[in-house]
Scaffold this motif. Structure first.
Motif, PDB file in Angstrom:
ATOM      1  N   ALA A  16       0.859  -1.183   0.000  1.00 23.69           N
ATOM      2  CA  ALA A  16       0.000   0.000   0.000  1.00 23.69           C
ATOM      3  C   ALA A  16       0.890   1.225   0.000  1.00 23.69           C
ATOM      4  CB  ALA A  16      -0.882  -0.022   1.237  1.00 23.69           C
ATOM      5  N   GLN A  19       1.286   3.420   3.193  1.00 24.13           N
ATOM      6  CA  GLN A  19       1.572   2.627   4.392  1.00 24.13           C
ATOM      7  C   GLN A  19       2.996   2.068   4.371  1.00 24.13           C
ATOM      8  OE1 GLN A  19      -2.614   0.681   3.837  1.00 24.13           O
ATOM      9  NE2 GLN A  19      -1.905   0.055   5.848  1.00 24.13           N
ATOM     10  N   HIS A 122      -4.823   4.415  -2.923  1.00 28.64           N
ATOM     11  CA  HIS A 122      -5.040   3.663  -1.682  1.00 28.64           C
ATOM     12  C   HIS A 122      -5.223   4.735  -0.600  1.00 28.64           C
ATOM     13  CE1 HIS A 122      -4.039  -0.416   0.324  1.00 28.64           C
ATOM     14  NE2 HIS A 122      -4.426   0.365   1.310  1.00 28.64           N
ATOM     15  N   TRP A 123      -6.155   5.675  -0.891  1.00 27.66           N
ATOM     16  CA  TRP A 123      -6.559   6.766  -0.007  1.00 27.66           C
ATOM     17  C   TRP A 123      -5.647   7.996  -0.088  1.00 27.66           C
ATOM     18  CZ3 TRP A 123      -6.715   3.138   4.893  1.00 27.66           C
ATOM     19  CH2 TRP A 123      -7.499   2.012   4.601  1.00 27.66           C
ATOM     20  N   ASN A 167      -8.259   1.254  -4.078  1.00 29.03           N
ATOM     21  CA  ASN A 167      -8.295   0.245  -3.030  1.00 29.03           C
ATOM     22  C   ASN A 167      -9.338   0.683  -2.010  1.00 29.03           C
ATOM     23  OD1 ASN A 167      -7.074  -1.975  -1.236  1.00 29.03           O
ATOM     24  ND2 ASN A 167      -7.114  -0.177   0.097  1.00 29.03           N
ATOM     25  N   GLU A 168     -10.296  -0.190  -1.747  1.00 31.40           N
ATOM     26  CA  GLU A 168     -11.290   0.042  -0.695  1.00 31.40           C
ATOM     27  C   GLU A 168     -11.847   1.467  -0.702  1.00 31.40           C
ATOM     28  OE1 GLU A 168      -9.865  -1.287   3.108  1.00 31.40           O
ATOM     29  OE2 GLU A 168      -9.601  -3.335   2.419  1.00 31.40           O
ATOM     30  N   ASN A 298     -10.900  -7.577  -1.243  1.00 30.74           N
ATOM     31  CA  ASN A 298     -10.144  -7.648   0.011  1.00 30.74           C
ATOM     32  C   ASN A 298     -11.041  -8.313   1.044  1.00 30.74           C
ATOM     33  OD1 ASN A 298      -8.243  -6.140  -1.319  1.00 30.74           O
ATOM     34  ND2 ASN A 298      -8.399  -4.339  -0.016  1.00 30.74           N
ATOM     35  N   TYR A 300     -11.110  -9.705   5.064  1.00 36.76           N
ATOM     36  CA  TYR A 300     -10.516  -9.939   6.386  1.00 36.76           C
ATOM     37  C   TYR A 300     -11.466 -10.683   7.311  1.00 36.76           C
ATOM     38  CZ  TYR A 300      -6.612  -7.049   5.031  1.00 36.76           C
ATOM     39  OH  TYR A 300      -5.501  -6.579   4.382  1.00 36.76           O
ATOM     40  N   ARG A 338      -5.915  -7.872  16.433  1.00 40.68           N
ATOM     41  CA  ARG A 338      -6.625  -6.905  15.606  1.00 40.68           C
ATOM     42  C   ARG A 338      -8.085  -6.789  16.034  1.00 40.68           C
ATOM     43  NH1 ARG A 338      -8.499  -3.339  13.819  1.00 40.68           N
ATOM     44  NH2 ARG A 338      -8.129  -2.174  11.898  1.00 40.68           N
ATOM     45  N   TRP A 340     -10.401  -8.851  15.086  1.00 42.48           N
ATOM     46  CA  TRP A 340     -11.212  -9.224  13.931  1.00 42.48           C
ATOM     47  C   TRP A 340     -11.489 -10.719  13.967  1.00 42.48           C
ATOM     48  CZ3 TRP A 340      -8.387  -6.255   9.351  1.00 42.48           C
ATOM     49  CH2 TRP A 340      -8.730  -4.903   9.432  1.00 42.48           C
ATOM     50  N   GLU A 367      -6.528  -8.708  -1.031  1.00 41.86           N
ATOM     51  CA  GLU A 367      -5.929  -8.601   0.308  1.00 41.86           C
ATOM     52  C   GLU A 367      -6.565  -9.642   1.191  1.00 41.86           C
ATOM     53  OE1 GLU A 367      -5.986  -4.872   2.463  1.00 41.86           O
ATOM     54  OE2 GLU A 367      -5.207  -3.784   0.735  1.00 41.86           O
ATOM     55  N   PHE A 417      -1.942  -9.626   2.258  1.00 40.02           N
ATOM     56  CA  PHE A 417      -1.564  -8.377   2.890  1.00 40.02           C
ATOM     57  C   PHE A 417      -0.768  -8.797   4.116  1.00 40.02           C
ATOM     58  CE2 PHE A 417      -1.691  -4.590   5.422  1.00 40.02           C
ATOM     59  CZ  PHE A 417      -1.487  -3.610   4.471  1.00 40.02           C
ATOM     60  N   SER A 424      -0.162   0.762   9.596  1.00 36.16           N
ATOM     61  CA  SER A 424      -1.628   0.716   9.524  1.00 36.16           C
ATOM     62  C   SER A 424      -2.199   2.062   9.933  1.00 36.16           C
ATOM     63  CB  SER A 424      -2.167  -0.316  10.515  1.00 36.16           C
ATOM     64  OG  SER A 424      -1.868  -1.606  10.095  1.00 36.16           O
ATOM     65  N   PRO A 425      -3.373   2.423   9.422  1.00 38.57           N
ATOM     66  CA  PRO A 425      -4.000   3.648   9.903  1.00 38.57           C
ATOM     67  C   PRO A 425      -4.284   3.531  11.399  1.00 38.57           C
ATOM     68  CG  PRO A 425      -5.463   2.419   8.419  1.00 38.57           C
ATOM     69  CD  PRO A 425      -4.141   1.747   8.377  1.00 38.57           C
ATOM     70  N   TYR A 433       1.977  -7.430   9.561  1.00 34.08           N
ATOM     71  CA  TYR A 433       1.305  -8.231   8.541  1.00 34.08           C
ATOM     72  C   TYR A 433       2.252  -8.917   7.571  1.00 34.08           C
ATOM     73  CZ  TYR A 433      -3.354  -6.310   9.520  1.00 34.08           C
ATOM     74  OH  TYR A 433      -4.566  -5.992  10.099  1.00 34.08           O
TER      75      TYR A 433
HETATM   76  C1  BGP Z   1      -7.280  -2.751   4.676  1.00 39.49           C
HETATM   77  C2  BGP Z   1      -6.316  -1.863   3.921  1.00 39.49           C
HETATM   78  C3  BGP Z   1      -4.899  -2.275   4.084  1.00 39.49           C
HETATM   79  C4  BGP Z   1      -4.557  -2.665   5.506  1.00 39.49           C
HETATM   80  C5  BGP Z   1      -5.550  -3.686   6.010  1.00 39.49           C
HETATM   81  C6  BGP Z   1      -5.297  -4.201   7.400  1.00 39.49           C
HETATM   82  O1  BGP Z   1      -8.435  -2.046   4.955  1.00 39.49           O
HETATM   83  O2  BGP Z   1      -6.607  -1.850   2.533  1.00 39.49           O
HETATM   84  O3  BGP Z   1      -4.101  -1.284   3.549  1.00 39.49           O
HETATM   85  O4  BGP Z   1      -4.405  -1.558   6.302  1.00 39.49           O
HETATM   86  O5  BGP Z   1      -6.850  -3.172   5.930  1.00 39.49           O
HETATM   87  O6  BGP Z   1      -5.940  -3.406   8.357  1.00 39.49           O
HETATM   88  P1  BGP Z   1      -5.185  -2.617   9.484  1.00 39.49           P
HETATM   89  O7  BGP Z   1      -3.965  -2.054   8.830  1.00 39.49           O
HETATM   90  O8  BGP Z   1      -6.122  -1.555   9.912  1.00 39.49           O
HETATM   91  O9  BGP Z   1      -4.893  -3.588  10.562  1.00 39.49           O
END
Ligand code: BGP
Length: 469
Positions: A16, A19, A122-123, A167-168, A298, A300, A338, A340, A367, A417, A424-425, A433
């Motif tokens: 990304a 990132q 990617h934002w 991306n997203e 993508n 998760y 995470r 998740w 991803e 990913f 990460s944000p 990752y």
């Molecule tokens: C997705 C993004 C990735 C990455 C991923 C993992 O939403 O496209 O770039 O960030 O999430 O999430 P995080 O980094 O928030 O743990």
């Protein structure tokens, strides 16, 4: 049991832009949107760290890319940072140093036997376009995006044959303007839906231009719908709740990009709630005419929903949660770092749904991955992270995906990913990752993790062993 993918199926990974790249060689006025999120809310970013250094892929790519190949990465999806690529966003004046950098990355990937795949965003919306026009809410920004896209296709279309527009695209409007979760932490639904529509128009415009510029190539969009599961599919109230969630979170980008129109129920609810965007006949025709060739998915975790049980107060700004509640299923398997859910079976269900409802379009898992905190604790005596949890996570997802492929869905790739640990944000470097470790305590030193060996073996043989699912 042995799982095998058909010829043409490839393992790869995702990078990304913001990132990983870091902001070396950017002018102070060349910021992107995530930089604004960080700058304005730094105390809430893990240890205050942010995109300024990230993994410094910009300074390390000649070292990183050969490591990616050693980790079995055969296709690499990364993106151009729009804010870096242009010096003048209004007149599409290219920053030649940045353009050369992306060109060098592409060449380096090809020299190392990795197919480059490019994404346009990617934002990394340029901060100037956010501040002046409110980003994708503005039709002028849609025009500027289209002009940027044309320039990128012209620069790199000779070597890059597969492209993605975003991306997203849902994440920033959803988390920044709808949920108030990320800076600027607004609850402005009408604005969020204007952004979403703007990004949908950008995709259609980019597809239109792509057909003229690179008729032999393939273009798509990368979405993260998520996959929606009702608490009880046989309970009509839960099923209806899931259908509304589906109309907000799965369908808008999927239906417009692949089927060429918005889902009617989504538009009806926006009208009813007074948060509808301006949808012209011209927009509809543009979207109908310019559908994508390929989809990036993508994945998760699923989104579990149930019929609305909590009270809703109509004096608050509209949110899709007016129509359903999220369902916290007891006993679900979690990635505790995470927070998740881990539910690999969705990849099979997603594949079957794409086959059924989206004319079995070509797609890739663009991803999928597992972020884990404090990975240093898993180092062996040689200092190599023994990330067996990641190997298991990948294998189980691939096993479900291979079942979907065996049943005729048109998925031809799985991109982890991520290639390398990255920013990460908000969580910054908390959850790791990568197949490649970035050691922040040792001057960003890179080391392959154990998962890299496993991934290479799977990529080179297009098969792997795992328990029966
Ligand atoms: C997705 C993004 C990735 C990455 C991923 C993992 O939403 O496209 O770039 O960030 O999430 O999430 P995080 O980094 O928030 O743990």
């Amino acid at each position: 049991m042995k799982y095998t993918f058909p010829e043409g199926f490839k393992l790869g990974a995702t990078g990304a832009g913001w990132q990983m790249e870091g902001e070396t060689d950017k002018r102070p006025d060349q910021k992107h949107f995530p930089h604004l999120m960080w700058e304005n809310d730094r105390e809430n970013w893990y240890l205050g760290l942010g995109p300024d250094v990230a993994s410094d892929f910009y300074g390390h790519f000649r070292e990183d890319i050969p490591m990616f190949r050693k980790a079995g990465i055969l296709q690499y999806r990364f993106n151009i940072d729009w804010s870096r690529f242009l010096d003048d966003y209004e007149n599409v004046v290219v920053n030649e140093k940045a353009a050369q950098y992306y060109s060098d990355v592409i060449d380096c990937l090809i020299e190392n036997g990795i197919e480059p795949v490019l994404c346009l965003e990617h934002w990394e919306l340029p901060a100037a376009l956010y501040e002046k026009y409110d980003g994708y809410a503005s039709r002028h920004v849609v025009d500027l995006y289209a002009r940027y896209a044309r320039e990128a296709f012209r620069r790199y279309g000779d070597r890059v044959k597969t492209w993605f527009t975003f991306n997203e695209p849902m994440v920033i409007p959803e988390l920044c303007f709808l949920n108030g979760f990320w800076w600027p932490k607004e609850h402005q639904p009408a604005r969020a839906f204007r952004w979403i529509h703007g990004k949908i128009l950008c995709t259609a415009r980019a597809v239109e231009i792509f057909r003229q510029e690179l008729p032999e190539g393939k273009i798509g969009v990368i979405v993260n719908p998520p996959y929606i599961i009702p608490r009880d599919a046989n309970n009509p109230a839960d099923a209806e709740a899931a259908d509304v969630a589906d109309n907000f979170y799965w369908r808008p980008f999927m239906d417009t990009a692949i089927l060429g129109h918005y889902p009617q129920k989504f538009l009806d609810i926006l009208q009813r709630e007074n948060v509808m965007f301006d949808l012209t006949e011209e927009d509809k025709a543009l979207i109908a005419k310019n559908t994508v060739d390929i989809l990036g998915m993508n994945y998760y975790q699923p989104m579990r929903v149930k019929a609305k049980e909590t009270p809703w107060d109509d004096s608050q700004p509209f949110h899709p949660n007016k129509y359903f509640d999220n369902y916290d299923m007891p006993g679900k398997r979690m990635n505790p770092y995470r927070g998740w859910e881990i539910y690999p079976r969705s990849l099979y269900d997603i594949g079957m749904r794409i086959k059924r409802e989206y004319h079995n379009i070509d797609w890739v898992v663009s991803e999928s991955g597992m972020g884990v905190q404090n990975e240093e604790q898993y180092k062996n005596a040689e200092g190599i992270i023994q990330d067996t949890y990641r190997i298991e996570f990948i294998a189980e997802h691939l096993a479900w995906l291979s079942k979907a492929v065996a049943e005729g869905c048109n998925c031809h790739g799985y991109w982890l990913f991520a290639s390398i640990d990255n920013c990460s944000p908000y969580n910054t470097f908390k959850n790791r990752y990568g197949l490649v470790e970035v050691d922040r305590k040792q001057n960003l030193k890179r080391r392959l993790k154990a998962s890299a060996d496993w991934y290479r073996a799977a990529a080179e043989s297009n098969s792997f062993d795992f328990k029966e699912i």
